[in-house]
Structures are given as structure tokens and as C-alpha cells.
Design an enzyme around this catalytic site. Sequence first.
Site, mmCIF file in Angstrom:
data_model
loop_
_atom_site.group_PDB
_atom_site.id
_atom_site.type_symbol
_atom_site.label_atom_id
_atom_site.label_comp_id
_atom_site.label_asym_id
_atom_site.label_seq_id
_atom_site.Cartn_x
_atom_site.Cartn_y
_atom_site.Cartn_z
ATOM 1 N N HIS A 131 0.590 -5.472 4.298
ATOM 2 C CA HIS A 131 1.785 -4.802 3.797
ATOM 3 C C HIS A 131 1.955 -5.057 2.312
ATOM 4 C CE1 HIS A 131 3.114 -8.789 5.190
ATOM 5 N NE2 HIS A 131 4.062 -8.724 4.268
ATOM 6 N N HIS B 216 -1.201 -7.597 1.184
ATOM 7 C CA HIS B 216 -1.509 -8.904 1.767
ATOM 8 C C HIS B 216 -1.152 -8.916 3.243
ATOM 9 C CE1 HIS B 216 2.805 -9.093 0.971
ATOM 10 N NE2 HIS B 216 2.887 -10.087 1.838
ATOM 11 N N ARG C 196 13.622 -12.625 6.433
ATOM 12 C CA ARG C 196 12.372 -12.569 7.199
ATOM 13 C C ARG C 196 12.240 -13.766 8.121
ATOM 14 N NH1 ARG C 196 6.649 -12.695 4.177
ATOM 15 N NH2 ARG C 196 6.453 -14.768 5.074
ATOM 16 N N ASP D 266 0.623 -11.861 5.754
ATOM 17 C CA ASP D 266 1.310 -13.145 5.605
ATOM 18 C C ASP D 266 0.496 -14.276 6.225
ATOM 19 O OD1 ASP D 266 3.451 -11.828 4.421
ATOM 20 O OD2 ASP D 266 4.510 -11.582 6.315
#
Length: 265
Positions: free
Chosen positions: A240, A85, A255, A87
Site C-alpha cells: 500500500h 510498502h 491503525r 507493513d
Amino acid sequence: MEIKDVKLAEAQGPVLDAIRQAIYEHGVALFRGQDDFTPEAHIAFARRWGGIDINNYFPLTADHPEIAVVRKRADQVTNIGGGWHTDHSYDQVPAMGSILVARTLPPSGGDTLWAHMGAAYDALPDTLKQEIEGLEAYHTADHIYEEGGLYAQTDMGRDLRGQSITTGATHPVVIRHPQTGRKLLYVNSAFTINIVGRSREDSLPLLQRLYDAATAADNTCRVAWEPGSVAIWDNRTTWHLAMNDYQGHAREMHRITLTGEPLAA
Ligand code: SIN
């Protein structure tokens, strides 16, 4: 690519500019040995980079709401980000990128893979490039975060007030990188639902050909995390995937998602 001899906690000015440019071009950069990259340093670095997007889905750290916790408990089976995917492609203005810091690692496994969407586009046959020229695609995360969706077992899917969230955005199938101008494939198997004007069923064969090209073995790289490792990636340039091969062990990453800009063909 791995960037050595840089302390992210102190990086600014021309050093930060060089890091930015390297990530725009290569898609992802790994920095090892960043033992002093505390949550405060993480936030300060992200602010020096640009804006921070607060993630509506992830549990946030109580003391540092800018930081989303990407956590898998030892008793959980599903991990976050376990399929390819990019983000926030379901946002009208998708995130520029992310800064991911390893906090708790399993004894082995839990690597992260990236794939480069510029190289993926370049490698497409000319006929396929022509076929996707000018197309747009619809992206959403509703099927993943909704009640009973893929992430039902994780702590995600509700906003900070406990309300369910809905998303949806349309983007060109091929975008130009806002800084480098490089053409990038901008569909992904997690969030792209259909080509605009076509049903999902009609869209899937074409999307699948693009996904197969994107994840060709020579178009991916893999990071084995160590304490003190930090990865920064460009969401427009890369996909990723977080490996889920450490059942029975916990893994926790911090994150920060960096603000992006509208995307165009
Ligand atoms: C993510 O999808 O942002 C998480 C990646 C990871 O945990 O390795």
C-alpha cells in the site's frame, strides 16, 4: 473491494469469517459509514479477529496503546507510508494485516492505494518466475527510521522509551499465503534491501523488475477516504501507499496491526 451492509463494531462469528476470507483473497476491503467505530470498537474488533501487534515505531494513543496514530500535521512535509510498502516485512513474523480508520481528513487528497501481490506474481513472465524461484531477500527498516532517515521529521523511529530500534529479517521472495495457499510476491521497495547472497547493487535490477510488475496500473486500486471509512488489508497479499498530496493540511488515521504467522515459500 467494498463490503456493504456490515457494521464492523458488531461483526463476529460467520460475518467475521466471511470478511476474513474476502480479505485473504482480495487483499483489501473498504467499509464506509462506520461512524460508531470508536477506538474501543476498533480494539474490540481487532481482538475478535486475533492478536494485536503493538507497533514499536508509531506514537500510540495515550488511552488506547493498541492503536498507532498515522499522523501528518499541517506543518509537516513528509507523510508516513508515502512509498509502496508492506507493513512490518522487516519482522521475523510480519504482521498479518492492518485495520485503518479515518479520523481527520484533509479537504481533498490523502487517498490510499493498494497493489495485489498474487496478481503481480501471476502476471510475471515464466522466465522471471523461474529466476526468482527459491530466492530469499533481506528486509530492514533501519535506513528509514534511523537518525536523519526518511522519517526524521515525523514522530516515528524511536521506541516508547526513546531508544532507537533496529530490525532485520529474511523471507522468501515468493511466499505462499498461509490461508489460501496462493503464491505471492513478497519483496517491497521500502524495506527489501537485497537478495540473500547478492550485494544490494547486484540485487537492484532484479528487484526493480519485480517492483515494476507489482505496480502495473491494472494491479492497483485506490480509496478516497470519507469520515467513517475503515479499510482492512492483508499485508502478505498487498502493498500500500499513502498519497502525500495535501500539503498544509492535517491528516490523522488510527491503525491497529494484526498479528501474523511465519512465512514460507
Ligand atoms: C500506512 O502505511 O499504514 C498508512 C496508510 C495511510 O495512512 O493511508
